[in-house]
Design a protein around this motif. Sequence first.
Motif, PDB file in Angstrom:
ATOM      1  N   ALA A  48      18.692  69.668  69.775  1.00  0.00           N
ATOM      2  CA  ALA A  48      17.529  69.185  69.014  1.00  0.00           C
ATOM      3  C   ALA A  48      17.677  69.463  67.525  1.00  0.00           C
ATOM      4  CB  ALA A  48      16.235  69.793  69.546  1.00  0.00           C
ATOM      5  N   GLY A  49      18.909  69.726  67.078  1.00  0.00           N
ATOM      6  CA  GLY A  49      19.159  69.955  65.663  1.00  0.00           C
ATOM      7  C   GLY A  49      19.528  71.374  65.310  1.00  0.00           C
ATOM      8  N   TYR A  50      19.450  72.295  66.241  1.00  0.00           N
ATOM      9  CA  TYR A  50      19.865  73.682  65.986  1.00  0.00           C
ATOM     10  C   TYR A  50      21.361  73.705  65.693  1.00  0.00           C
ATOM     11  CZ  TYR A  50      20.613  78.690  66.966  1.00  0.00           C
ATOM     12  OH  TYR A  50      20.958  80.020  66.890  1.00  0.00           O
ATOM     13  N   ARG A  51      21.789  74.355  64.609  1.00  0.00           N
ATOM     14  CA  ARG A  51      23.150  74.226  64.123  1.00  0.00           C
ATOM     15  C   ARG A  51      24.002  75.491  64.258  1.00  0.00           C
ATOM     16  NH1 ARG A  51      24.404  75.458  58.255  1.00  0.00           N
ATOM     17  NH2 ARG A  51      26.205  76.107  59.442  1.00  0.00           N
ATOM     18  N   ARG A  52      23.407  76.619  64.666  1.00  0.00           N
ATOM     19  CA  ARG A  52      24.176  77.862  64.695  1.00  0.00           C
ATOM     20  C   ARG A  52      25.119  77.919  65.891  1.00  0.00           C
ATOM     21  NH1 ARG A  52      21.655  82.949  61.619  1.00  0.00           N
ATOM     22  NH2 ARG A  52      20.424  81.848  60.030  1.00  0.00           N
ATOM     23  N   THR A  53      26.105  78.788  65.769  1.00  0.00           N
ATOM     24  CA  THR A  53      27.139  78.955  66.782  1.00  0.00           C
ATOM     25  C   THR A  53      27.032  80.364  67.357  1.00  0.00           C
ATOM     26  OG1 THR A  53      28.575  77.492  65.483  1.00  0.00           O
ATOM     27  CG2 THR A  53      29.639  78.861  67.150  1.00  0.00           C
ATOM     28  N   TRP A  99      19.449  95.338  66.684  1.00  0.00           N
ATOM     29  CA  TRP A  99      19.564  96.095  65.440  1.00  0.00           C
ATOM     30  C   TRP A  99      20.873  95.770  64.723  1.00  0.00           C
ATOM     31  CZ3 TRP A  99      23.010  99.961  63.831  1.00  0.00           C
ATOM     32  CH2 TRP A  99      22.654 100.612  62.640  1.00  0.00           C
ATOM     33  N   VAL A 100      21.959  95.663  65.476  1.00  0.00           N
ATOM     34  CA  VAL A 100      23.237  95.297  64.862  1.00  0.00           C
ATOM     35  C   VAL A 100      23.134  93.930  64.196  1.00  0.00           C
ATOM     36  CG1 VAL A 100      25.634  94.651  65.356  1.00  0.00           C
ATOM     37  CG2 VAL A 100      24.684  96.739  66.351  1.00  0.00           C
ATOM     38  N   ASP A 101      22.540  92.962  64.893  1.00  0.00           N
ATOM     39  CA  ASP A 101      22.447  91.604  64.360  1.00  0.00           C
ATOM     40  C   ASP A 101      21.522  91.528  63.151  1.00  0.00           C
ATOM     41  OD1 ASP A 101      24.155  90.743  66.292  1.00  0.00           O
ATOM     42  OD2 ASP A 101      22.752  89.395  67.271  1.00  0.00           O
ATOM     43  N   GLN A 102      20.409  92.233  63.191  1.00  0.00           N
ATOM     44  CA  GLN A 102      19.402  92.080  62.147  1.00  0.00           C
ATOM     45  C   GLN A 102      19.605  93.026  60.969  1.00  0.00           C
ATOM     46  OE1 GLN A 102      15.443  92.211  63.797  1.00  0.00           O
ATOM     47  NE2 GLN A 102      15.772  90.409  65.066  1.00  0.00           N
ATOM     48  N   THR A 103      20.309  94.139  61.186  1.00  0.00           N
ATOM     49  CA  THR A 103      20.493  95.115  60.118  1.00  0.00           C
ATOM     50  C   THR A 103      21.933  95.183  59.623  1.00  0.00           C
ATOM     51  OG1 THR A 103      18.671  96.466  60.969  1.00  0.00           O
ATOM     52  CG2 THR A 103      20.219  97.543  59.477  1.00  0.00           C
ATOM     53  N   LEU A 104      22.884  95.343  60.533  1.00  0.00           N
ATOM     54  CA  LEU A 104      24.271  95.516  60.114  1.00  0.00           C
ATOM     55  C   LEU A 104      24.951  94.204  59.747  1.00  0.00           C
ATOM     56  CD1 LEU A 104      25.880  98.293  62.335  1.00  0.00           C
ATOM     57  CD2 LEU A 104      25.010  98.421  60.010  1.00  0.00           C
ATOM     58  N   PHE A 105      24.759  93.161  60.555  1.00  0.00           N
ATOM     59  CA  PHE A 105      25.477  91.930  60.267  1.00  0.00           C
ATOM     60  C   PHE A 105      25.083  91.327  58.919  1.00  0.00           C
ATOM     61  CE2 PHE A 105      26.206  87.362  60.354  1.00  0.00           C
ATOM     62  CZ  PHE A 105      27.585  87.350  60.582  1.00  0.00           C
ATOM     63  N   PRO A 106      23.797  91.285  58.536  1.00  0.00           N
ATOM     64  CA  PRO A 106      23.481  90.740  57.205  1.00  0.00           C
ATOM     65  C   PRO A 106      24.191  91.480  56.073  1.00  0.00           C
ATOM     66  CG  PRO A 106      21.505  90.861  58.533  1.00  0.00           C
ATOM     67  CD  PRO A 106      22.570  91.578  59.300  1.00  0.00           C
ATOM     68  N   GLY A 129      26.487  80.640  52.472  1.00  0.00           N
ATOM     69  CA  GLY A 129      25.536  81.251  51.549  1.00  0.00           C
ATOM     70  C   GLY A 129      24.129  80.738  51.780  1.00  0.00           C
ATOM     71  N   ASP A 130      23.980  79.417  51.912  1.00  0.00           N
ATOM     72  CA  ASP A 130      22.668  78.831  52.188  1.00  0.00           C
ATOM     73  C   ASP A 130      22.120  79.309  53.530  1.00  0.00           C
ATOM     74  OD1 ASP A 130      22.945  77.463  49.814  1.00  0.00           O
ATOM     75  OD2 ASP A 130      23.471  75.554  50.761  1.00  0.00           O
ATOM     76  N   ARG A 259      12.241  77.872  64.564  1.00  0.00           N
ATOM     77  CA  ARG A 259      13.337  78.137  63.645  1.00  0.00           C
ATOM     78  C   ARG A 259      13.534  79.643  63.507  1.00  0.00           C
ATOM     79  NH1 ARG A 259      12.910  79.414  58.401  1.00  0.00           N
ATOM     80  NH2 ARG A 259      14.678  78.082  57.854  1.00  0.00           N
ATOM     81  N   PRO A 260      14.742  80.092  63.137  1.00  0.00           N
ATOM     82  CA  PRO A 260      14.951  81.528  62.923  1.00  0.00           C
ATOM     83  C   PRO A 260      14.004  82.068  61.863  1.00  0.00           C
ATOM     84  CG  PRO A 260      17.058  80.406  63.055  1.00  0.00           C
ATOM     85  CD  PRO A 260      16.004  79.330  63.010  1.00  0.00           C
ATOM     86  N   TYR A 261      13.493  83.267  62.093  1.00  0.00           N
ATOM     87  CA  TYR A 261      12.507  83.862  61.199  1.00  0.00           C
ATOM     88  C   TYR A 261      13.211  84.644  60.089  1.00  0.00           C
ATOM     89  CZ  TYR A 261       8.030  85.959  59.851  1.00  0.00           C
ATOM     90  OH  TYR A 261       6.907  86.336  59.166  1.00  0.00           O
ATOM     91  N   VAL A 262      13.993  83.928  59.306  1.00  0.00           N
ATOM     92  CA  VAL A 262      14.723  84.501  58.186  1.00  0.00           C
ATOM     93  C   VAL A 262      14.763  83.465  57.072  1.00  0.00           C
ATOM     94  CG1 VAL A 262      16.183  86.055  59.553  1.00  0.00           C
ATOM     95  CG2 VAL A 262      16.934  83.691  59.135  1.00  0.00           C
ATOM     96  N   GLN A 263      15.120  83.930  55.867  1.00  0.00           N
ATOM     97  CA  GLN A 263      15.340  83.014  54.767  1.00  0.00           C
ATOM     98  C   GLN A 263      16.709  82.369  54.937  1.00  0.00           C
ATOM     99  OE1 GLN A 263      13.385  82.051  52.120  1.00  0.00           O
ATOM    100  NE2 GLN A 263      11.707  83.123  53.137  1.00  0.00           N
ATOM    101  N   SER A 264      16.747  81.090  55.257  1.00  0.00           N
ATOM    102  CA  SER A 264      18.017  80.421  55.494  1.00  0.00           C
ATOM    103  C   SER A 264      17.819  78.918  55.386  1.00  0.00           C
ATOM    104  CB  SER A 264      18.573  80.770  56.887  1.00  0.00           C
ATOM    105  OG  SER A 264      17.910  80.027  57.885  1.00  0.00           O
TER     106      SER A 264
END
Length: 308
Positions: A48-53, A99-106, A129-130, A259-264
């Motif tokens: 449905a348009g989701y683009r992440r892998t 926690w790894v995904d939301q804190t360490l990966f960024p 970057g976007d 949509r993901p709840y982040v600035q992206s």
Amino acid sequence: MADLILHHYWPSPFAHKTRMAMGLAGLAWTSVEIPRVPPKPLLLPLTAGYRRTPVLQVGADIYCDTHNIAQVLADAEPNADDRLFPGPSRGAALMLAEWVDQTLFPLAVRVVITEALDTAPPDFVQDRGDLYFGPGWTPEGLRADAPGVILQLEAGLGRLESCLAGLGRCDTRALSSGDVAAAFIAWFLRGRWSRGAELLRDHPHLCEVEAALEGMGQQPARTMSAEEALVIAERAAPQAPAGIQHRSDLAVGQSVGVRPYVQSSDPEVFGRLRALSTDRISIDHEHADVGHVAVHFPVAGYQIRPAD
């Protein structure tokens, strides 16, 4: 359960994490390679348009986000749950992975992209970057922030090391989905950042977990073209149940945006609400290339809104 079809590309860190999870769970999987950057014309009809892998396809059920996928894998076969979440570890493993995904990966992706600004293809740098930093990011801003980001990353890795040390040596306990998350961040830093290997030497428990999972799940049972995967979806029907299992003002059949709840730069995905639980939201989606599919997202980390 129908075949597990993973839509991914090999260098993707989150796809690497999911492949490790499938290896730990002892699951066979089919590989469909997708482009690293949009457009992704043979994937987006499914999502449905989701683009992440990555994206996991099971017939006409399409699962997005690695946290969501991990729980699908745990339900795929009778022994898979015990392998991914041994004993009473499910809650702790899911919290560690989140926690790894939301804190360490960024933090990790910031140092990696900052270092790659002058060497990676410009279209890839702009796209990532976007995607990860949202509108308004600049190379100059990334470079200026880098020293502080590295300090934060070092502090976070220290906390992860302490957590793994408290759990005991990985060769004397069952590995879990939480360890997969730890190994994924180590693999990403070691392979993509010139200072990664040096930094990881200070974290022996993390390196031990990384070594224990090295190479696990990286060989698909077979490969498939994206066109074949679309045909499979078109010939199948969604099997996931429908209904509201959680207190909500939303109703089955209502148009919703997710949509993901982040600035992206992630586009909002729209569909008719199929199901909602405390963990997962499912939408019905139709496209000429795939017919009717159900697209599934986790609730945690995603913004959900009525779109009628």
